[in-house]
Write a protein that holds these residues in place. Structure first.
Motif, PDB file in Angstrom:
ATOM      1  N   ASN A  13     -34.967  -0.163-107.798  1.00  0.00           N
ATOM      2  CA  ASN A  13     -35.148  -1.596-107.566  1.00  0.00           C
ATOM      3  C   ASN A  13     -33.976  -2.151-106.767  1.00  0.00           C
ATOM      4  O   ASN A  13     -32.810  -1.852-107.060  1.00  0.00           O
ATOM      5  N   GLY A  14     -34.291  -2.948-105.753  1.00  0.00           N
ATOM      6  CA  GLY A  14     -33.253  -3.580-104.956  1.00  0.00           C
ATOM      7  C   GLY A  14     -32.924  -2.865-103.661  1.00  0.00           C
ATOM      8  O   GLY A  14     -32.214  -3.428-102.815  1.00  0.00           O
ATOM      9  N   ASP A  15     -33.390  -1.624-103.484  1.00  0.00           N
ATOM     10  CA  ASP A  15     -33.149  -0.926-102.222  1.00  0.00           C
ATOM     11  C   ASP A  15     -33.872  -1.640-101.084  1.00  0.00           C
ATOM     12  O   ASP A  15     -35.015  -2.097-101.237  1.00  0.00           O
ATOM     13  N   LYS A  16     -33.195  -1.726 -99.944  1.00  0.00           N
ATOM     14  CA  LYS A  16     -33.789  -2.357 -98.760  1.00  0.00           C
ATOM     15  C   LYS A  16     -34.356  -1.261 -97.865  1.00  0.00           C
ATOM     16  O   LYS A  16     -33.626  -0.518 -97.220  1.00  0.00           O
ATOM     17  N   VAL A  17     -35.686  -1.162 -97.838  1.00  0.00           N
ATOM     18  CA  VAL A  17     -36.385  -0.098 -97.123  1.00  0.00           C
ATOM     19  C   VAL A  17     -36.893  -0.638 -95.784  1.00  0.00           C
ATOM     20  O   VAL A  17     -37.420  -1.752 -95.701  1.00  0.00           O
ATOM     21  N   VAL A  18     -36.736   0.176 -94.742  1.00  0.00           N
ATOM     22  CA  VAL A  18     -37.265  -0.189 -93.422  1.00  0.00           C
ATOM     23  C   VAL A  18     -38.784  -0.028 -93.459  1.00  0.00           C
ATOM     24  O   VAL A  18     -39.295   1.058 -93.752  1.00  0.00           O
TER      25      VAL A  18
END
Length: 404
Positions: free
Chosen positions: A374-379
């Motif tokens: 949770n919270g990871d910024k994925v392209v």
């Protein structure tokens, strides 16, 4: 003599360290030169590496330079590069993921939007205003003109009835005869304006132009100019494409989970980003001839006639929901021979690959079972551009040495 030998030995002892240092310096220089020597690779086949420009022996593309000593797995892009690459990110979080079962289908003509234009009277086709298929016509547009002796006789009969009714306005019998004669003309598709026109002229008009009763596209022509047609003879067929059937094949075991009135999604080939909602209207209770499948059917709107009958369409049936899972859009996941990975934005303008494992997948989202939190910024857009950029700059697959 001994003195000369002694002086010579002292001289060699003095210059030996300098010679050794010079030799070492030369070796270091050669090593440094080798370290900065340019290498080249193929953008499509990073396993091809050589120390001079050329072409790829596999695909014949020009080799591009890269730094083989750069072991950093991340890429740093400027604001302009991010904007030009349309690179956007999404912060992932747990939520529900709907699973779908895909059925193969196709678009078909809706018979309710099909009209057969037939001759209302026997006669000879004097003129066809539409002479080829594929032409769009509008409601009220003239389609054909016919010469009919029978229609001329009915018109003459009506003129006599009008004259009698006018001469004897108090005679109810003549009034009834006039109404009956007019009704015959109406049954032959004569409009009030056409009837009033030849009554005012006081003579019959055997040439009658018939307009189109509906809007559509001419799908078939069954008559030609100069041809005699009988009453009810087909002249042309019009098809309306503003609404189309969606037909899909389904096995009997699967049909038990489908019911009329159920809402499903339809994906038309070429318009994958525009799923359409459809209600199942009918499930054929019999198997299709020569097969072991049944058929379900519904309708979808076709604004602007952008789709044509016969195009492929996939029906997505709801097949359960996964609750509280991490999921990302399909375009964010990259699959290659090394595994499956996504790209994360670790800092502003800095992107790094991350190997992941996937689970349930539908047409627009993929469940991530491991590798993200949770919270990871994925392209989510531009991931393949980052993948290609990495290969171009570093000459290797971003997951080549990665162990998850």
């Amino acid at each position: 003599m001994e003195r000369k030998k002694f002086i010579k030995a002292i001289a060699w002892a003095a210059i030996a360290p300098a010679l050794v240092l010079a030799a070492c310096g030369g070796t270091d220089k050669k090593t440094a030169d080798a370290a900065v020597k340019q290498t080249y690779t193929c953008p499509m086949h990073p396993q091809i590496v050589q120390d001079k420009p050329g072409t790829c022996p596999i695909c014949a593309m020009d080799l591009v330079p890269f730094d083989k000593n750069n072991k950093d797995l991340s890429l740093t892009l400027g604001e302009n590069q991010v904007a030009l690459g349309n690179i956007t990110t999404l912060t992932v979080g747990a939520g529900a993921l709907h699973n779908f079962k895909q059925l193969n289908g196709r678009l078909a003509i809706d018979p309710e939007k099909t009209a057969v234009i037939s001759s209302r009277v026997p006669g000879r086709i004097e003129k066809l205003y539409v002479k080829e298929t594929g032409v769009a016509v509008s409601k009220g547009q003239p389609l054909y003109k016919i010469y009919s002796e029978q229609l001329a006789s009915l018109q003459q009969e009506y003129l006599l009835a009008v004259a009698q009714a006018t001469q004897f306005p108090g005679d109810a019998r003549f009034q009834q005869i006039e109404k009956a004669a007019r009704q015959k003309l109406v049954l032959y598709d004569q409009s009030d304006a056409q009837i009033n026109r030849f009554v005012q002229a006081g003579k019959t008009d055997p040439y009658i132009t018939y307009p189109s009763p509906v809007s559509g596209v001419v799908a078939e022509l069954s008559a030609a100019e100069g041809q005699y047609v009988g009453e009810g003879g087909a002249i042309m067929r019009l098809e309306g494409y503003g609404q189309l059937w969606v037909e899909a094949d389904v096995y009997p075991a699967e049909a038990a989970a489908i019911r009329p009135g159920q809402s499903v999604k339809v994906i038309v080939a070429g318009w994958e980003q525009e799923p359409q909602q459809m209600t199942v209207q009918f499930i054929n209770p019999a198997l299709q001839p020569g097969s072991q499948v049944m058929q379900l059917r519904g309708t979808v709107a076709n604004p602007g006639n952008r789709w044509q009958p016969g195009m492929q369409a996939n029906i997505l049936l709801p097949a359960g929901t996964q609750g509280d899972v991490l999921s990302v859009p399909v375009d964010a996941v990259i699959r290659d021979g090394k595994g499956t990975h996504v790209w994360l934005e670790t800092a502003k303008g800095k992107y790094a690959p991350r190997m992941v494992k996937t689970g349930v997948e539908n047409f627009d989202a993929v469940e991530i079972t491991s590798g993200l939190k949770n919270g990871d910024k994925v392209v989510v857009t531009g991931a393949y551009l980052l993948y290609s950029e990495y290969i171009l700059k570093k000459g290797a697959d971003p997951m080549a040495n990665h162990k998850h």
